[in-house]
Each structure stands twice: as structure tokens, then as C-alpha cells.
Design a protein around this motif. Structure first.
Motif, PDB file in Angstrom:
ATOM      1  N   UNK A 131       0.857  -1.193   0.000  1.00 16.56           N
ATOM      2  CA  UNK A 131       0.000   0.000   0.000  1.00 16.56           C
ATOM      3  C   UNK A 131       0.896   1.247   0.000  1.00 16.56           C
ATOM      4  N   UNK A 132       0.303   2.415  -0.235  1.00 15.16           N
ATOM      5  CA  UNK A 132       1.125   3.623  -0.354  1.00 15.16           C
ATOM      6  C   UNK A 132       0.363   4.876   0.084  1.00 15.16           C
ATOM      7  N   UNK A 133       1.033   5.677   0.898  1.00 18.52           N
ATOM      8  CA  UNK A 133       0.525   7.007   1.271  1.00 18.52           C
ATOM      9  C   UNK A 133       1.707   7.957   1.423  1.00 18.52           C
ATOM     10  N   UNK A 134       1.474   9.231   1.207  1.00 15.85           N
ATOM     11  CA  UNK A 134       2.514  10.222   1.473  1.00 15.85           C
ATOM     12  C   UNK A 134       2.677  10.373   2.983  1.00 15.85           C
ATOM     13  N   UNK A 135       3.915  10.265   3.477  1.00 18.12           N
ATOM     14  CA  UNK A 135       4.131  10.396   4.922  1.00 18.12           C
ATOM     15  C   UNK A 135       3.621  11.744   5.432  1.00 18.12           C
ATOM     16  N   UNK A 136       3.778  12.795   4.604  1.00 15.48           N
ATOM     17  CA  UNK A 136       3.416  14.133   5.088  1.00 15.48           C
ATOM     18  C   UNK A 136       1.921  14.243   5.400  1.00 15.48           C
ATOM     19  N   UNK A 137       1.126  13.340   4.845  1.00 17.53           N
ATOM     20  CA  UNK A 137      -0.307  13.379   5.154  1.00 17.53           C
ATOM     21  C   UNK A 137      -0.567  13.160   6.642  1.00 17.53           C
ATOM     22  N   UNK A 138       0.412  12.518   7.321  1.00 17.40           N
ATOM     23  CA  UNK A 138       0.270  12.332   8.778  1.00 17.40           C
ATOM     24  C   UNK A 138       0.281  13.684   9.494  1.00 17.40           C
ATOM     25  N   UNK A 139       0.798  14.714   8.841  1.00 16.62           N
ATOM     26  CA  UNK A 139       0.767  16.076   9.406  1.00 16.62           C
ATOM     27  C   UNK A 139      -0.475  16.845   8.973  1.00 16.62           C
ATOM     28  N   UNK A 140      -1.289  16.233   8.149  1.00 21.18           N
ATOM     29  CA  UNK A 140      -2.466  16.930   7.615  1.00 21.18           C
ATOM     30  C   UNK A 140      -3.739  16.119   7.877  1.00 21.18           C
ATOM     31  N   UNK A 141      -3.785  15.510   9.054  1.00 20.51           N
ATOM     32  CA  UNK A 141      -5.040  14.898   9.485  1.00 20.51           C
ATOM     33  C   UNK A 141      -5.147  13.400   9.280  1.00 20.51           C
ATOM     34  N   UNK A 142      -4.178  12.793   8.618  1.00 18.89           N
ATOM     35  CA  UNK A 142      -4.253  11.343   8.436  1.00 18.89           C
ATOM     36  C   UNK A 142      -3.824  10.638   9.724  1.00 18.89           C
ATOM     37  N   UNK A 143      -4.602   9.622  10.094  1.00 23.38           N
ATOM     38  CA  UNK A 143      -4.362   8.896  11.335  1.00 23.38           C
ATOM     39  C   UNK A 143      -4.054   7.439  11.008  1.00 23.38           C
ATOM     40  N   UNK A 144      -3.807   6.677  12.051  1.00 27.16           N
ATOM     41  CA  UNK A 144      -3.578   5.243  11.874  1.00 27.16           C
ATOM     42  C   UNK A 144      -4.802   4.586  11.206  1.00 27.16           C
ATOM     43  N   UNK A 145      -5.978   5.118  11.452  1.00 27.18           N
ATOM     44  CA  UNK A 145      -7.183   4.524  10.833  1.00 27.18           C
ATOM     45  C   UNK A 145      -7.168   4.686   9.318  1.00 27.18           C
ATOM     46  N   UNK A 146      -6.703   5.843   8.840  1.00 27.95           N
ATOM     47  CA  UNK A 146      -6.593   6.015   7.386  1.00 27.95           C
ATOM     48  C   UNK A 146      -5.563   5.048   6.813  1.00 27.95           C
ATOM     49  N   UNK A 147      -4.466   4.873   7.553  1.00 24.08           N
ATOM     50  CA  UNK A 147      -3.429   3.942   7.074  1.00 24.08           C
ATOM     51  C   UNK A 147      -3.995   2.529   7.023  1.00 24.08           C
ATOM     52  N   UNK A 148      -4.723   2.158   8.075  1.00 25.54           N
ATOM     53  CA  UNK A 148      -5.317   0.817   8.094  1.00 25.54           C
ATOM     54  C   UNK A 148      -6.321   0.660   6.946  1.00 25.54           C
ATOM     55  N   UNK A 149      -7.046   1.724   6.670  1.00 28.74           N
ATOM     56  CA  UNK A 149      -8.042   1.699   5.591  1.00 28.74           C
ATOM     57  C   UNK A 149      -7.381   1.387   4.235  1.00 28.74           C
ATOM     58  N   UNK A 150      -6.241   2.016   3.944  1.00 25.70           N
ATOM     59  CA  UNK A 150      -5.616   1.771   2.627  1.00 25.70           C
ATOM     60  C   UNK A 150      -4.960   0.381   2.587  1.00 25.70           C
ATOM     61  N   UNK A 151      -4.514  -0.091   3.741  1.00 24.18           N
ATOM     62  CA  UNK A 151      -3.945  -1.449   3.802  1.00 24.18           C
ATOM     63  C   UNK A 151      -5.063  -2.463   3.536  1.00 24.18           C
ATOM     64  N   UNK A 152      -6.209  -2.256   4.187  1.00 23.91           N
ATOM     65  CA  UNK A 152      -7.336  -3.188   4.023  1.00 23.91           C
ATOM     66  C   UNK A 152      -7.854  -3.180   2.592  1.00 23.91           C
ATOM     67  N   UNK A 153      -7.927  -1.988   2.013  1.00 20.34           N
ATOM     68  CA  UNK A 153      -8.431  -1.870   0.635  1.00 20.34           C
ATOM     69  C   UNK A 153      -7.609  -2.728  -0.316  1.00 20.34           C
TER      70      UNK A 153
END
Ligand code: FMN
Length: 349
Positions: A131-153
Motif C-alpha cells: 500500500x502507499x501514502x505520502x508520509x506528510x499526510x500524517x501532518x495533515x489529518x491522516x491517522x492510523x485509521x486512514x493507514x489501516x483503511x488503505x492497507x485493508x483496501x
């Protein structure tokens, strides 16, 4: 804090379409900065005590077996063309049992209707899928739940966080506040149930930067160094104003060459699972990166070009990369990748 949406509703989707269109063009490759791999050559063995059929390229990474040490680097998702490309990539990854990443899944978090453009697990049930997300999104409201969401998807085996400060500088309305990000990455590494991999996007990760990331708990590093696709050029092409365009031109060749990243990280962190990528184009490049200490080799642009063409072009490319790797093993007298790494057969030119 909830995720900061892109200003216009479909801004991310049109950005994804632009990225594919622009990256398919040769002109956004680095021109004079190289990977540094050309500064090395293998010592030829004229009498290998081997049959070519005996050599083998299989390996394992993050606990998963692979048929060859190849990763289709993170690229796309979010549009119909991206979906076609992702499905082709996934089918071929499954056929050869190589690893695959998808592009940033932020678009799927913010526009769930395009989530299916990433969902390739059914086409590649056995591969190492990232899975993939921009790390900087963690500074713009992304939480562990969003990370889990993209992993699950994706039903992913691991999450890649990409670090792209230069790209964010050149992108109009980029996310440029990287303060405190290491601490957030650390928290994520300790709380996610899957490994976290950190990568750049073509500007490289130095040994000095790898150490704090490893101490924060990242499971692997993908150097994504300079010498291949230049994201300063890509974002410069898309720039809406002269200022951003000029920034893209000035920094077009910025970054740490891939070979330098691999040797510096391996020198400081002998055991971290390490991916070499950024400008690698052949199985010979791949073999050199492995001989320098990488465990896996990622390529984006070559796979994108082939996937855009057809599934059979992708099969041809993958077969060729593996044949090139096998040829290096044979002509250096090494039966497998472990032997290649142990041997002293790669020399500075
Ligand atoms: C069309 C395209 C889209 C990309 N999108 C992403 C992305 O969403 N996330 C990411 O981590 N890297 C992304 N990358 C960067 C690649 O993963 C890779 O690090 C970079 O292109 C350098 O590799 P290359 O020289 O083999 O192309 C993208 C690359 C391409 C070509």
C-alpha cells in the motif's frame, strides 16, 4: 483533525491523470544526473563452473518468497487508465511472483468511489503487495485509521510511506510542513499490524537519514534515488504559474544518486531490508544494486511504459529483466543472489 481535502473536488484525480500522461514521456527522466551504477563493472568469469539453467534469482523479502528480486514501484490508481495499468501490473507480478506497489491511495480515502482502481489483490493473490501514502499526510489529518483503511483496501502485506519534500515544494498547493513527521512515523510503526516501508520518490535517502528512520521502527527502506524519473520535472510540467515551473527546472536534477544511497545506507545499517530504485532500467543495473547490498530492486518508468502498451509487453519486459539478471549470475560464476552478494565481483570502473 480530519484530512485536509484538496481544494477542488477532483483535483487529486486530475493530478493522477496528469502524472501518468507526463511520466510516459521520456523528457521527465533525469538527463545528466545518473544512478552512479555506471561507475561499477562486474569482473567477467570466462569459465563459470555452472550451467545457465542452474542459476536462480529467487529470494525473499519481509518474509515473503519472490521469484526474482524485483519490485514494480508505486505508481498509480484513481482513474480508469490507472485501473487498467494496475490490473496488468498485478497479473504479471503474480505470473512471475515479483512484488508490486500501488500509487498513493490518498485519492481513494478522499474519493471512495475510485477505491476499486487500486484493488488488485484478486489478480495477484500471492504476491508481496504494498500500500502507499505520502508520509506528510500524517501532518495533515491522516491517522492510523486512514493507514489501516488503505492497507485493508489493498489487502496489502506492508504500507509504504513516501517522503517527497521536493515534489511538495514544486506542486501547486503542496503539503510542505514536515515538522514532527519522524515522531508520527515512529508511532505508526509501533501501532500498525503490518510493516512500514519508507521510500523517496527519486531524490534519494542517505545513510544519515536512514538511521533515525530505522530507529523509529521502519521495517525496510527504498532509497528511490536520483538518476531516473525526476519529480521536479514532472511537477514543473504541470505547474500553473511561472514560479512553480521555474522551481521545477532549477531542481530537475536534484538528489542523491541511487548507488550512493545504497552504499551509504548499507555501510551504516548492514541488516535493514533495502530496496534500490530510481533510474534502474535493466537486469544488469539490478544485479549491480544487489551486489552493492540491496535486497530488492524497484523500477517505475520501465514498468509504466510496458503496462501502458499491453500485458504482453509487460511479460516481455519482465522476462528480459530476469534473463539479464541470470546472465550476470552466470558470467560472474555465481549460482544465486546470495553468492553474488558474498562474492567480490563488482568493482569500481
Ligand atoms: C506515473 C508515476 C506515478 C508515481 N506515483 C507515486 C506515488 O503515488 N507514490 C510513490 O511513492 N511513488 C510514486 N512514484 C515514484 C516511483 O515509485 C519511483 O520512486 C520513481 O519514479 C523513481 O523510479 P524510476 O526512475 O524507476 O521511475 C510514481 C512514479 C511514476 C512514474
Amino acid at each position: 483533525m480530519s484530512p485536509k481535502p484538496d481544494r477542488t473536488d477532483d483535483a487529486i484525480q486530475s493530478r493522477k491523470a496528469d502524472h501518468l500522461r507526463i511520466c510516459l514521456d521520456d523528457s521527465v527522466q533525469c538527463q545528466w544526473v545518473t544512478t552512479g551504477l555506471e561507475q561499477y563493472r562486474f569482473t567477467h568469469v570466462c569459465l563459470p563452473e555452472l550451467a545457465l539453467l542452474e542459476v536462480q534469482t529467487s529470494t525473499s523479502f519481509l518474509g515473503k518468497s519472490l521469484g526474482a528480486p524485483l519490485l514494480i514501484s508505486s505508481m498509480t490508481g484513481g482513474t480508469e487508465l490507472a485501473k487498467t495499468i494496475n490490473i496488468r501490473l498485478a497479473k504479471v507480478a503474480q505470473q512471475f511472483n515479483i512484488a508490486m506497489g500501488v500509487g498513493s491511495q490518498r485519492v481513494a480515502v478522499e474519493h471512495p468511489q475510485v477505491a476499486d482502481t487500486f484493488a488488485v489483490r484478486s489478480h495477484a493473490p500471492d504476491i508481496l503487495l504494498l500500500a502507499n501514502l505520502g508520509a506528510v499526510q500524517l501532518n495533515y489529518g491522516y491517522t492510523i485509521d486512514h493507514c489501516q483503511q488503505v492497507i485493508d483496501l489493498l489487502e496489502a502485506d506492508a504500507l509504504i510511506l513516501h517522503l517527497n519534500p521536493l515534489q511538495e515544494c514544486i506542486q501547486s498547493r503542496g503539503d510542505r510542513d514536515f515538522r514532527g513527521l519522524l515522531a508520527r512515523i515512529k508511532t505508526l510503526c509501533h501501532n500498525l499490524p503490518v510493516p512500514v516501508i519508507v521510500k523517496e520518490v527519486g531524490n534519494g535517502i542517505s545513510g544519515a537519514m536512514a538511521i533515525p528512520l530505522i530507529e523509529a521502527g521502519v521495517a525496510a527502506i527504498d532509497v528511490a534515488g536520483a538518476g531516473g524519473t525526476s519529480w521536479a520535472k514532472v511537477e514543473g510540467e504541470r505547474a500553473e504559474d511561472l514560479r512553480q515551473r521555474r522551481l521545477g527546472q532549477t531542481f530537475a536534477e536534484w538528489g542523491l544518486p541511487t548507488a550512493e544511497c545504497v552504499t551509504s545506507i548499507r555501510g551504516m545499517a548492514p541488516h535493514i531490508p533495502l530496496i534500490a530504485s530510481g533510474g534502474l532500467r535493466t537486469g544488469l543495473d539490478a544485479a549491480k544494486a544487489i551486489a552493492l547490498g540491496a535486497n530488492l530492486v524497484g523500477m517505475a518508468y520501465p514498468f509504466l511504459r510496458a503496462a501502458h502498451e499491453s500485458e504482453s509487453a509487460l511479460i516481455t519486459l519482465t522476462e528480459l529483466l530476469i534473463a539479464e539478471l541470470e546472465t550476470v549470475l552466470f558470467c560472474t560464476g555465481n549460482r544465486d543472489l546470495q553468492d553474488l552478494q558474498k562474492s567480490d565481483c563488482l568493482q569500481p570502473q
